[in-house]
Scaffold this active site. Structure first.
Site, mmCIF file in Angstrom:
data_model
loop_
_atom_site.group_PDB
_atom_site.id
_atom_site.type_symbol
_atom_site.label_atom_id
_atom_site.label_comp_id
_atom_site.label_asym_id
_atom_site.label_seq_id
_atom_site.Cartn_x
_atom_site.Cartn_y
_atom_site.Cartn_z
ATOM 1 N N LEU A 213 0.929 -1.078 -0.126
ATOM 2 C CA LEU A 213 0.011 0.012 -0.246
ATOM 3 C C LEU A 213 1.069 1.209 0.205
ATOM 4 O O LEU A 213 2.008 1.297 0.752
ATOM 5 C CB LEU A 213 -0.940 0.119 1.212
ATOM 6 C CG LEU A 213 -1.998 -1.096 1.413
ATOM 7 C CD1 LEU A 213 -2.581 -0.826 2.599
ATOM 8 C CD2 LEU A 213 -2.951 -1.087 0.438
ATOM 9 N N ASP A 214 0.628 2.250 -0.746
ATOM 10 C CA ASP A 214 1.443 3.194 -0.789
ATOM 11 C C ASP A 214 1.326 4.198 0.536
ATOM 12 O O ASP A 214 0.739 3.976 1.287
ATOM 13 C CB ASP A 214 1.252 4.148 -2.282
ATOM 14 C CG ASP A 214 -0.001 4.688 -2.324
ATOM 15 O OD1 ASP A 214 -0.239 5.364 -1.142
ATOM 16 O OD2 ASP A 214 -0.821 4.756 -3.338
ATOM 17 N N PHE A 215 2.297 5.129 0.244
ATOM 18 C CA PHE A 215 2.609 5.883 1.630
ATOM 19 C C PHE A 215 1.229 6.559 2.028
ATOM 20 O O PHE A 215 1.057 6.497 3.232
ATOM 21 C CB PHE A 215 3.522 7.105 1.170
ATOM 22 C CG PHE A 215 3.952 8.084 2.330
ATOM 23 C CD1 PHE A 215 4.988 7.495 3.477
ATOM 24 C CD2 PHE A 215 3.612 9.384 2.537
ATOM 25 C CE1 PHE A 215 5.401 8.303 4.509
ATOM 26 C CE2 PHE A 215 3.808 10.075 3.538
ATOM 27 C CZ PHE A 215 4.847 9.443 4.512
ATOM 28 N N THR B 137 -1.747 5.606 1.408
ATOM 29 C CA THR B 137 -2.984 4.610 1.404
ATOM 30 C C THR B 137 -2.954 4.066 2.758
ATOM 31 O O THR B 137 -2.058 3.498 3.424
ATOM 32 C CB THR B 137 -3.019 3.760 0.421
ATOM 33 O OG1 THR B 137 -2.848 4.292 -0.710
ATOM 34 C CG2 THR B 137 -4.043 2.628 0.600
ATOM 35 N N ARG C 179 -4.942 5.107 -8.215
ATOM 36 C CA ARG C 179 -4.606 6.730 -8.421
ATOM 37 C C ARG C 179 -4.370 7.064 -9.823
ATOM 38 O O ARG C 179 -4.853 7.727 -10.339
ATOM 39 C CB ARG C 179 -3.327 7.044 -7.473
ATOM 40 C CG ARG C 179 -3.577 6.810 -6.130
ATOM 41 C CD ARG C 179 -2.408 7.099 -5.202
ATOM 42 N NE ARG C 179 -2.435 6.718 -3.758
ATOM 43 C CZ ARG C 179 -3.335 7.586 -2.948
ATOM 44 N NH1 ARG C 179 -3.743 8.672 -3.036
ATOM 45 N NH2 ARG C 179 -3.113 7.291 -1.722
#
Length: 256
Positions: free
Chosen positions: A103-105, A107, A203
């Site tokens: 999961l990105d920063f 999220t 995104r």
């Protein structure tokens, strides 16, 4: 068929390097015969492998946990820029666990972690349903809904991606499902279900339509739910979740 050193590292506490050493030093037998070549092929279903007289069992003991990742943490062991990672929060027994995807920063939400490299690999490369709650800036348009239903291919999918990403083209499969929970001119909220986990896929998808993702939270992965788990906390899988997961992994490995 699987390489002997890979078989041992997947089904024991030996690392790949330790497995190589044990094989080369004559501690490994396949069906009673000493084997010294780490590249020897093993039939996982029929061959019996022993290290120093102890059988290597293919019935893997695995642990899988659910972590409710907060925004502002990276899914990585260490960040060169000194930013906070999930391992700064995770309790000591889970410091060696492998995240199932990322999961990105920015999220938040459900992240699975496991002590089994094999399980992590199977789940990451599966088409298991991932459910997210998404807040975007602006309205949900007909073009967005059509792309969610039909899928789309972009030659330039850089919008919405990380600034240092070298990904250009991207194909988006049709969403498994989507529900528009709020549709307003200033912002909208959707619940979506997808079967992939590409780099910043959600995104990038909405950025193509000029809609910035303001908030993104994963609610479930393969039927394993976040439920009311507090942010920054972990839980073990339930007995039924483990049973379903083992069945799924068995079926996936039959296809290989």
């Amino acid at each position: 068929m699987t390489r002997l050193n890979k078989f041992i590292s997947h089904h024991s506490t030996y690392s790949r390097r330790e497995a190589d050493r044990a094989i080369q030093e004559g501690y490994v037998r396949i069906n009673g015969e000493v084997v010294t070549n780490p590249a020897t092929q093993v039939d996982e279903k029929n061959d019996e492998v022993y290290i120093s007289g102890k059988k290597v069992s293919t019935v893997e003991k695995m642990t899988v946990i659910v972590y409710n990742k907060p925004r502002g943490e990276l899914v990585t062991k260490k960040d060169p820029q000194g930013r906070r990672t999930i391992y700064d929060t995770l309790e000591k027994p889970y410091k060696h666990f492998i995240p199932v995807g990322r999961l990105d920063f920015a999220t938040e939400g459900l992240l699975l972690l496991t002590d089994s490299p094999r399980v992590a690999s199977v789940l990451m490369h599966s088409a298991l349903e991932r459910v997210y709650k998404v807040k975007i800036k602006g309205p949900v348009t007909e073009a967005m809904e059509e792309a969610m239903r039909e899928g789309m291919h972009l030659e330039d999918a850089s919008a919405g991606g990380h600034g240092k990403s070298d990904i250009e083209a991207m194909t988006f499969a049709p969403f498994y499902a989507f529900q528009v929970q709020k549709n307003r001119h200033d912002y909208s909220i959707l619940k979506i279900a997808i079967g992939e986990g590409k780099n910043r896929e959600i995104r990038r998808f909405f950025a193509h339509f000029g809609a910035e993702v303001a908030d993104l939270k994963r609610l479930s992965y393969g039927g394993i739910e976040l439920n009311n788990l507090p942010t920054g906390k972990t839980r073990f899988l339930s007995r039924s979740e483990y049973a379903s997961l083992r069945d799924f992994i068995k079926e996936e490995e039959k296809k290989q």
